[in-house]
Write an enzyme that holds these catalytic residues in place. Sequence first.
Site, PDB file in Angstrom:
ATOM      1  N   CYS A  65      28.444  28.232 -13.061  1.00 56.52           N
ATOM      2  CA  CYS A  65      29.429  28.240 -13.811  1.00 56.52           C
ATOM      3  C   CYS A  65      29.272  27.875 -15.305  1.00 56.52           C
ATOM      4  CB  CYS A  65      30.547  27.218 -13.285  1.00 56.52           C
ATOM      5  SG  CYS A  65      32.099  27.050 -13.028  1.00 56.52           S
TER       6      CYS A  65
ATOM      7  N   CYS B  69      36.155  24.738  -9.100  1.00 50.58           N
ATOM      8  CA  CYS B  69      36.732  24.918 -10.450  1.00 50.58           C
ATOM      9  C   CYS B  69      37.274  25.956 -10.722  1.00 50.58           C
ATOM     10  CB  CYS B  69      36.253  24.110 -11.208  1.00 50.58           C
ATOM     11  SG  CYS B  69      34.798  25.466 -11.956  1.00 50.58           S
TER      12      CYS B  69
ATOM     13  N   SER C 293       9.323  45.635 -25.360  1.00 51.81           N
ATOM     14  CA  SER C 293       8.880  46.718 -27.388  1.00 51.81           C
ATOM     15  C   SER C 293       9.094  45.690 -28.749  1.00 51.81           C
ATOM     16  CB  SER C 293      10.387  47.728 -27.015  1.00 51.81           C
ATOM     17  OG  SER C 293      11.287  46.545 -26.503  1.00 51.81           O
TER      18      SER C 293
ATOM     19  N   ASP D 178      13.955  38.818 -12.680  1.00 52.26           N
ATOM     20  CA  ASP D 178      13.310  38.911 -12.077  1.00 52.26           C
ATOM     21  C   ASP D 178      12.758  38.496 -10.980  1.00 52.26           C
ATOM     22  OD1 ASP D 178      11.080  39.501 -12.688  1.00 52.26           O
ATOM     23  OD2 ASP D 178      12.100  41.616 -13.164  1.00 52.26           O
TER      24      ASP D 178
ATOM     25  N   GLY E 190       4.298  52.972 -25.114  1.00 49.45           N
ATOM     26  CA  GLY E 190       5.608  52.701 -26.899  1.00 49.45           C
ATOM     27  C   GLY E 190       5.298  52.600 -27.749  1.00 49.45           C
TER      28      GLY E 190
ATOM     29  N   GLY F  30       4.029  45.055 -21.459  1.00 44.99           N
ATOM     30  CA  GLY F  30       5.129  45.473 -21.351  1.00 44.99           C
ATOM     31  C   GLY F  30       6.790  45.117 -21.916  1.00 44.99           C
TER      32      GLY F  30
ATOM     33  N   CYS G  77      32.362  24.117 -14.807  1.00 45.44           N
ATOM     34  CA  CYS G  77      31.895  22.816 -14.248  1.00 45.44           C
ATOM     35  C   CYS G  77      30.549  22.970 -14.515  1.00 45.44           C
ATOM     36  CB  CYS G  77      32.140  22.164 -13.082  1.00 45.44           C
ATOM     37  SG  CYS G  77      31.925  23.724 -11.896  1.00 45.44           S
TER      38      CYS G  77
ATOM     39  N   ASN H 266       1.421  48.058 -24.258  1.00 42.04           N
ATOM     40  CA  ASN H 266       2.807  48.189 -24.491  1.00 42.04           C
ATOM     41  C   ASN H 266       2.608  50.079 -24.074  1.00 42.04           C
ATOM     42  OD1 ASN H 266       5.411  47.860 -23.790  1.00 42.04           O
ATOM     43  ND2 ASN H 266       6.217  48.854 -25.907  1.00 42.04           N
TER      44      ASN H 266
ATOM     45  N   HIS I 265      14.241  33.917 -19.970  1.00 40.89           N
ATOM     46  CA  HIS I 265      15.752  33.887 -20.388  1.00 40.89           C
ATOM     47  C   HIS I 265      16.444  34.149 -18.673  1.00 40.89           C
ATOM     48  CE1 HIS I 265      14.241  37.775 -23.818  1.00 40.89           C
ATOM     49  NE2 HIS I 265      14.740  36.183 -23.920  1.00 40.89           N
TER      50      HIS I 265
END
Length: 276
Positions: free
Chosen positions: A130, A183, A222, A107, A248, A220, A133, A246, A122
């Site tokens: 694309c 393309c 798991s 984000d 949990g 933050g 291409c 965290n 990530h």
Amino acid sequence: MDRPGADDDRLCEWMVRHRRVFALTGAGCSTASGIPDYRDDRGEWKRRPPVMIQAFRTQEAVYRRYWARAYAGWPRLTAAAPNAAHRAFAAWEAAGTLLHIVTQNVDRLHQRAGSRAVIDLHGRLDVVVCLSCGARTDREALQAVMTADNPGWHASAMTAPDGDADIDASSVQSFTAPRCHACGGLVKPDVVFFGENVPPDRYAQTREALAGADALLVAGSSLMVYSGFRFVRLAHDAGLPIAIVNRGRTRGDDLAGLKIEGDVGSTLADAVVAIA
Ligand SMILES: [Zn+2]
């Protein structure tokens, strides 16, 4: 018995002891900004698991549904602003002892809060690439193209408790999914989908960042996704002290010398105030 504030003291003391910290952040850092987490406190899927890359590439219905949902969810995503957790990381970096943030989030809220040494493990949602291409497009520009391609289209969305939106099948069917302007190929946000690997150069850059660190903080996450968890394993194998904040349990709890259960934003903000 737990004394209020005792956890925060422990984190602050941990921060003071380490001068070259590598931080790994996850969805729990962005939930307070209104971006839903996929997993609950036990690390289980709260909702339908995210799209797998193989289905996205090969099944038109999956591709179309992905883009219909992404199109409907975009205004909410762009309205999200950095929260206390992002601001705490930016202040910590400015104080000089946080060297790298490696985030599993796509984000860009760390950057918007002012953090500079961020690796988007990530990828990032605000760029579209694309698959044929390699042409790159600004996601905001693609939103305008989708609006033009889908005049009058409105999703009948049922909003779930966590804020994610499910779109009914007929709305998905009537949606015209985007194609590469150059393309005509399939386009995908520049993020690592489930079933994909982190690009090798980014992985190498992250390994290098970890090699220069004297401690690892997880915030933050798991750690259910291996691409993040493996850095905790590597840090542990290298003998680095590990702290986890965290809400949990996490897959790395057994490897951490310090585990703090609680709200990421307030826990970090309280600790960083004392060192910044
Ligand atoms: Zn293309």
